[in-house]
Design an enzyme around this catalytic site. Structure first.
Site, PDB file in Angstrom:
ATOM      1  CG  HIS A  10      -1.989  -1.013   1.206  1.00 19.40           C
ATOM      2  ND1 HIS A  10      -3.134  -0.880   1.932  1.00 19.40           N
ATOM      3  CD2 HIS A  10      -2.101  -2.196   0.519  1.00 19.40           C
ATOM      4  CE1 HIS A  10      -3.922  -1.918   1.722  1.00 19.40           C
ATOM      5  NE2 HIS A  10      -3.310  -2.737   0.866  1.00 19.40           N
ATOM      6  CD  GLU A  15      -1.675   4.753   3.173  1.00 15.40           C
ATOM      7  OE1 GLU A  15      -2.750   5.371   3.256  1.00 15.40           O
ATOM      8  OE2 GLU A  15      -1.527   3.745   2.448  1.00 15.40           O
ATOM      9  CB  CYS A  74      -6.526   0.222   4.843  1.00 13.20           C
ATOM     10  SG  CYS A  74      -4.885  -0.541   4.858  1.00 13.20           S
ATOM     11  CB  CYS A 109      -1.979   1.840   5.905  1.00 11.95           C
ATOM     12  SG  CYS A 109      -1.628   1.053   4.321  1.00 11.95           S
TER      13      CYS A 109
END
Length: 160
Positions: free
Chosen positions: A57, A59, A87, A90
């Site tokens: 992801h 991040e 999310c 993350c």
């Protein structure tokens, strides 16, 4: 906490990383920059599908780059700018990295509307492991805990 004059610059860069990565076919429409002392030290866009890595992801990618840049596993003194509310995975990584602030553009509801619904994970987290959708079992607790006991006694450990 009050917004800083440069927040708009950095959140726009995160949004642009989201767009560029999406258009390039890297993965979903998410981007992130991490800033320390007014300088970007980590950038990331979602690369889940292009790297076949469900943890790639934006991040997480940016955190990995930023930690290498500062030579530490913590991002004290940093601000994380992300194109969308993080999310659960993350958010966990962000808390472990310990930046000073998080600034995001879209909400998790906006992401759900675009097909990225994390609600299942939010719903699963408070459940006892025996009630979660993915069958989960515990075994060899005594042997596992022996390693934790050794960690507690370890004199040269780096706490985090």
């Amino acid at each position: 906490m009050e917004a800083k004059p440069t927040d708009g610059i950095f959140i726009r860069e995160a949004i642009e990383l989201a767009r560029t990565g999406m258009e390039r076919g890297d993965g979903g429409p998410f981007g992130c920059v991490i800033v320390k002392d007014g300088k970007v030290i980590g950038r990331g866009n979602n690369k889940v599908t292009s790297t076949l890595d469900p943890t790639a992801h934006a991040e997480v990618v940016a955190i990995r780059e930023a930690c290498k840049a500062v030579g530490d596993f913590q991002l004290t003194g940093c601000v994380l700018y992300t194109s969308c509310e993080p999310c659960p995975m993350c958010l966990g990584a962000i808390y472990w990295a310990r930046p000073d602030r998080i600034v995001f553009a879209c909400t998790r509801e906006d992401a759900a509307d675009a097909g990225f619904d994390d609600q299942l994970i939010y719903d699963e987290l408070p459940l006892p492991y025996t009630e979660r959708r993915i069958p989960t079992e515990r075994m060899l607790r005594t042997e596992g805990c022996a390693v934790l006991t050794d960690w507690k006694d370890k004199q040269d450990k780096v706490a985090y």
